[in-house]
Write a protein that holds these residues in place. Structure first.
Motif, PDB file in Angstrom:
ATOM      1  N   GLU A 118       1.180  -5.311 -10.825  1.00  0.00           N
ATOM      2  CA  GLU A 118       0.009  -4.505 -11.150  1.00  0.00           C
ATOM      3  C   GLU A 118      -0.118  -3.358 -10.155  1.00  0.00           C
ATOM      4  O   GLU A 118       0.313  -3.476  -9.003  1.00  0.00           O
ATOM      5  CB  GLU A 118      -1.265  -5.366 -11.106  1.00  0.00           C
ATOM      6  CG  GLU A 118      -1.213  -6.585 -12.007  1.00  0.00           C
ATOM      7  CD  GLU A 118      -2.277  -7.626 -11.694  1.00  0.00           C
ATOM      8  OE1 GLU A 118      -2.249  -8.696 -12.323  1.00  0.00           O
ATOM      9  OE2 GLU A 118      -3.115  -7.383 -10.808  1.00  0.00           O
ATOM     10  N   VAL A 119      -0.724  -2.272 -10.614  1.00  0.00           N
ATOM     11  CA  VAL A 119      -1.003  -1.132  -9.749  1.00  0.00           C
ATOM     12  C   VAL A 119      -2.483  -0.798  -9.850  1.00  0.00           C
ATOM     13  O   VAL A 119      -3.005  -0.592 -10.953  1.00  0.00           O
ATOM     14  CB  VAL A 119      -0.151   0.097 -10.131  1.00  0.00           C
ATOM     15  CG1 VAL A 119      -0.531   1.296  -9.268  1.00  0.00           C
ATOM     16  CG2 VAL A 119       1.334  -0.205  -9.976  1.00  0.00           C
ATOM     17  N   LEU A 134      -2.273   0.784  -4.815  1.00  0.00           N
ATOM     18  CA  LEU A 134      -1.875  -0.513  -4.270  1.00  0.00           C
ATOM     19  C   LEU A 134      -1.006  -1.215  -5.295  1.00  0.00           C
ATOM     20  O   LEU A 134      -1.410  -1.396  -6.449  1.00  0.00           O
ATOM     21  CB  LEU A 134      -3.103  -1.369  -3.956  1.00  0.00           C
ATOM     22  CG  LEU A 134      -2.821  -2.791  -3.461  1.00  0.00           C
ATOM     23  CD1 LEU A 134      -2.361  -2.760  -2.010  1.00  0.00           C
ATOM     24  CD2 LEU A 134      -4.044  -3.681  -3.616  1.00  0.00           C
ATOM     25  N   GLY A 135       0.194  -1.604  -4.883  1.00  0.00           N
ATOM     26  CA  GLY A 135       1.046  -2.433  -5.725  1.00  0.00           C
ATOM     27  C   GLY A 135       0.789  -3.898  -5.437  1.00  0.00           C
ATOM     28  O   GLY A 135       0.641  -4.297  -4.281  1.00  0.00           O
ATOM     29  N   LEU A 136       0.727  -4.712  -6.486  1.00  0.00           N
ATOM     30  CA  LEU A 136       0.423  -6.144  -6.340  1.00  0.00           C
ATOM     31  C   LEU A 136       1.359  -6.931  -7.238  1.00  0.00           C
ATOM     32  O   LEU A 136       1.553  -6.570  -8.406  1.00  0.00           O
ATOM     33  CB  LEU A 136      -1.036  -6.407  -6.707  1.00  0.00           C
ATOM     34  CG  LEU A 136      -1.560  -7.844  -6.671  1.00  0.00           C
ATOM     35  CD1 LEU A 136      -3.061  -7.849  -6.344  1.00  0.00           C
ATOM     36  CD2 LEU A 136      -1.352  -8.566  -8.008  1.00  0.00           C
ATOM     37  N   TRP A 181       0.841  -1.187   0.000  1.00  0.00           N
ATOM     38  CA  TRP A 181       0.000   0.000   0.000  1.00  0.00           C
ATOM     39  C   TRP A 181       0.877   1.237   0.000  1.00  0.00           C
ATOM     40  O   TRP A 181       1.845   1.315   0.757  1.00  0.00           O
ATOM     41  CB  TRP A 181      -0.932   0.002   1.213  1.00  0.00           C
ATOM     42  CG  TRP A 181      -1.751   1.258   1.309  1.00  0.00           C
ATOM     43  CD1 TRP A 181      -1.606   2.276   2.200  1.00  0.00           C
ATOM     44  CD2 TRP A 181      -2.848   1.621   0.462  1.00  0.00           C
ATOM     45  NE1 TRP A 181      -2.537   3.254   1.969  1.00  0.00           N
ATOM     46  CE2 TRP A 181      -3.317   2.887   0.909  1.00  0.00           C
ATOM     47  CE3 TRP A 181      -3.481   1.014  -0.619  1.00  0.00           C
ATOM     48  CZ2 TRP A 181      -4.380   3.542   0.293  1.00  0.00           C
ATOM     49  CZ3 TRP A 181      -4.538   1.674  -1.224  1.00  0.00           C
ATOM     50  CH2 TRP A 181      -4.986   2.899  -0.776  1.00  0.00           C
ATOM     51  N   GLN A 182       0.553   2.193  -0.856  1.00  0.00           N
ATOM     52  CA  GLN A 182       1.349   3.409  -0.974  1.00  0.00           C
ATOM     53  C   GLN A 182       1.076   4.338   0.208  1.00  0.00           C
ATOM     54  O   GLN A 182      -0.049   4.815   0.374  1.00  0.00           O
ATOM     55  CB  GLN A 182       1.011   4.124  -2.286  1.00  0.00           C
ATOM     56  CG  GLN A 182       1.850   5.356  -2.547  1.00  0.00           C
ATOM     57  CD  GLN A 182       1.405   6.061  -3.828  1.00  0.00           C
ATOM     58  OE1 GLN A 182       0.248   6.013  -4.215  1.00  0.00           O
ATOM     59  NE2 GLN A 182       2.349   6.719  -4.488  1.00  0.00           N
ATOM     60  N   PRO A 183       2.078   4.604   1.061  1.00  0.00           N
ATOM     61  CA  PRO A 183       1.858   5.500   2.203  1.00  0.00           C
ATOM     62  C   PRO A 183       1.452   6.896   1.730  1.00  0.00           C
ATOM     63  O   PRO A 183       2.028   7.430   0.787  1.00  0.00           O
ATOM     64  CB  PRO A 183       3.230   5.532   2.901  1.00  0.00           C
ATOM     65  CG  PRO A 183       3.946   4.322   2.409  1.00  0.00           C
ATOM     66  CD  PRO A 183       3.452   4.090   1.020  1.00  0.00           C
ATOM     67  N   ARG A 184       0.451   7.435   2.390  1.00  0.00           N
ATOM     68  CA  ARG A 184      -0.059   8.769   2.053  1.00  0.00           C
ATOM     69  C   ARG A 184      -0.426   8.873   0.573  1.00  0.00           C
ATOM     70  O   ARG A 184      -0.267   9.923  -0.069  1.00  0.00           O
ATOM     71  CB  ARG A 184       0.976   9.841   2.426  1.00  0.00           C
ATOM     72  CG  ARG A 184       1.257   9.906   3.933  1.00  0.00           C
ATOM     73  CD  ARG A 184       2.422  10.808   4.259  1.00  0.00           C
ATOM     74  NE  ARG A 184       3.678  10.254   3.761  1.00  0.00           N
ATOM     75  CZ  ARG A 184       4.374   9.305   4.379  1.00  0.00           C
ATOM     76  NH1 ARG A 184       3.929   8.789   5.524  1.00  0.00           N
ATOM     77  NH2 ARG A 184       5.507   8.866   3.880  1.00  0.00           N
TER      78      ARG A 184
END
Length: 685
Positions: free
Chosen positions: A41-42, A31-33, A24-27
């Protein structure tokens, strides 16, 4: 809705790869997967959870860990390399050898300036995040045993590293191990080794671990003592994530379950708090290898390929659409292309393509009848991609005589010859390397040209030559340039217009007769999921990730009256609350007022000659209309005709004015090809 002969196709044997890790991208809102086949994937949560970026996998590049450094995404895996991904160019930007063998874990500090990796040789290494890449900084204390998980203290002073039977805490400044704790010291006669699968370092100094014994344990690392222990499951707890405020934890097990822990007061209005297991969830059938915790949702990914997003009700002001559970299994892009004239389907897999001829029937019947086949579907060709790179895009020409596909470093073009009952395929040699990278392929309606979506907003135009060959004709580019790759193309049937959608959500229109830029569609605040040009009017129909629909007149360079009416009146609430994006749009030339489109769970015909439904009307009213007399039926008619019979729907297209093809991939068919899940004893058995 009209009567169509439907080819119901269920022989597309796609099995999506399982989810390996999440970040999970802070702030942020992304979402990176990473999947087990190396695909990255993003997902953009602000754009209705749309899968906006896909970087294809690689057989030699597994991804065991992902993390964000601001807007930059890094991955690491068992090939021993740290990789930075180019999210604009949808490719690997650079790779650095970790020099410690396979990398099992990776974590970034709270300021996003330092990466720590856990290696197979027992070492923990620090890398500095710099513009354009990363630089090695230092080796921390090395101990025997692979480092399976890592977590930074929020103050960036210490790192917790989990291994087999123990975890240790390292001082970042000195690089030394300042504490080593055996996770089974309090258990007598343990014969089985205990794997610490996940670890989290809280700002209070508490270290949280999850292990193969099914326990979530809380430790005082300075004293080396166990504060609390929860045996959650008889199976291993494989993943763990903590909320930004450190008041909630989600864990995932090898039995497919996820559990939430919350930090709650021991008594009402008490200052003393304890971690309490509050909510169990059973959304997966297989290992939950990855979990993430956003500010408003619990996120989990399993080997069953499902990404599950469960909003936290206590964080939601609106208890309606925003609080709905979401599940994603299939990609938000097409993996099927259709040769209408030849009645062929091309299926795209990770490392091969399959070309099929549809079956046919001579039978007739009434609505809902299953007609007998006079000829069965036929598997004509299987094209295997050489090398470790996965296929990114593919396409078959409308006449069925050309097939093209691309990987990260190769572009392939084939001529298909049909001779009596046999099929012969011929590879076109000496294809220009200037055509790479290729992210989307589209043949012209007369099969004379191929259009290739490429990097930096460019589109290559390739002329197809008889009896077999090609020539690069021109490269189309937006006048102001673009750093983003083009990911969607739409061609007009008369060959006059091309629409190209890039990763910054800009839509550029090109005039193909002059090979020049024509205009740009006004920017909208959401991602584009599908585009198509009407064969009669040359109007561009656009579907966005927030489920809005627009119609843009290409010749007049403005939105049509119907589009303005849609925006003024608004679409039905039920339509807007769908979470599956439109992935394909097509038209019926014999009925210009009809727009045909679909997502994973419905097929829809929009009749522009009928009024839009308001929120008080029933959106899916086809069954009710059939039961009404003609006079009453006319009063209930509206523009949206929706069918949910075909699910999950990966592709739908019109072969001719009375014939549709629907490609389904039932979930149960996928599950039968997965390994058996961990068995759980059920009550009464």
């Amino acid at each position: 809705m009209g009567e169509f002969e439907v080819h119901r196709v269920r022989f597309f044997g796609l099995v999506p790869a399982g989810v390996r890790c999440l970040a999970w991208q802070p702030r942020g809102d992304r979402l990176g997967l990473a999947r087990t086949d190396g695909t990255v994937e993003v997902y953009n949560f602000a754009a209705n959870y749309f899968q906006e970026k896909v970087i294809p996998g690689h057989e030699a590049r597994s991804v065991e860990a992902l993390c964000w450094a601001g807007e930059r995404l890094f991955g690491a895996g068992l090939n021993g390399e740290i990789t930075e991904y180019d999210l604009a160019g949808l490719c690997v930007a650079c790779s650095v050898d970790g020099c410690g063998g396979p990398i099992w874990s990776m974590a970034i500090n709270s300021s996003g300036t330092q990466l720590a990796i856990g290696c197979d040789d027992g070492s923990v290494k620090l890398f500095q995040v710099v513009p354009g890449g990363i630089q090695f900084e230092q080796n921390l204390d090395r101990r025997k045993g692979r480092v399976l998980c890592l977590s930074w203290h929020p103050l960036e002073t210490h790192i917790a590293a989990g291994s087999i039977d123990s975890f240790r805490v390292l001082d970042v400044c000195s690089g030394q191990t300042v504490q080593r704790i055996m996770v089974n010291y309090h258990v007598k006669k343990v014969k089985q080794e205990c794997i610490v699968w996940s670890i989290a370092f809280l700002s209070s100094g508490t270290v949280v671990t999850s292990d193969s014994f099914g326990r979530v344990q809380f430790w005082d690392w300075e004293q080396g003592t166990l504060l609390d222990s929860h045996t959650v499951s008889n199976s291993a707890i494989l993943s763990l994530a903590v909320s930004e405020k450190e008041d909630s934890i989600i864990v995932g097990t090898s039995a497919g379950a996820t559990y939430q822990f919350q930090l709650l007061p021991v008594k009402l209005s008490s200052q003393e708090k304890r971690w309490i297991r509050t909510k169990p969830f059973h959304y997966h059938t297989h290992d939950v290898r990855a979990v993430a915790h956003s500010s408003t949702a619990l996120i989990s990914g399993g080997l069953d390929a499902q990404l599950v997003i469960r909003p936290l009700m206590e964080k939601m002001q609106d208890k309606g659409y925003e609080a709905a559970l979401r599940k994603f299994t299939f990609p938000h892009r097409r993996l099927v292309s259709c040769a209408r004239e030849a009645r062929l389907l091309l299926f795209q897999f990770s490392q091969h393509l399959e070309l099929w001829r549809l079956g046919s029937t001579n039978g007739t019947g009434k609505d809902g009848d299953v007609l007998p086949l006079s000829s069965m579907p036929e598997h004509l060709v299987q094209l295997k991609s050489k090398g470790p790179e996965h296929i990114y895009c593919s396409c078959v020409s409308p006449c069925g005589s050309w097939v093209a596909y691309a990987t990260a470093s190769r572009f392939h073009l084939y001529r298909v010859h049909y001779e009596d009952d046999s099929v012969r395929i011929e590879k076109i040699p000496k294809v220009s390397k200037l055509l790479l990278p290729a992210y989307q392929l589209q043949f012209s309606s007369d099969s004379s040209s191929l259009f290739i979506a490429s990097a930096r907003g460019s589109v290559h135009v390739v002329l197809l030559l008889e009896p077999g060959g090609c020539r690069h004709l021109h490269t189309l580019q937006p006048p102001s340039g673009s750093p983003e790759a083009v990911y969607l193309l739409a061609l007009s049937a008369d060959g006059r217009w091309l629409a190209a959608v890039s990763g910054d959500w800009a839509i550029h229109i090109y005039k193909l007769k002059r090979l020049k830029h024509h205009c740009t569609v006004p920017m909208y605040s959401c991602a584009v999921t599908a585009v198509a040009i009407h064969p009669v009017t040359n109007n561009l129909v656009i579907a966005y990730s927030d489920q809005q629909l627009f119609e843009f007149s290409i010749p007049e360079k403005q939105y049509t009256d119907w589009s303005r009416m849609v925006q003024k009146s608004g679409l039905h609430k039920v339509w807007l609350e769908r979470d599956s994006p439109i992935t394909h749009i097509t038209f019926n030339p014999k009925n210009p007022s009809h727009i045909l489109l679909h997502d994973t769970y419905m097929f829809c015909i929009i009749d522009k000659s009928l009024p839009l439904p308001d929120n008080s009307a029933l959106l899916m009213n086809q069954c009710i209309l059939k039961q009404l007399p003609e006079s009453a039926r006319q009063q209930q008619l509206h523009a949206f005709k929706i069918c949910k019979k075909f699910q999950p729907l990966l592709f739908a297209d019109l072969l001719d004015e009375k014939c549709l093809v629907m490609v389904e991939r039932p979930i149960m068919d996928i599950k039968t090809q997965l390994p058996l899940p961990t068995q759980q004893k059920k009550f009464g058995t």
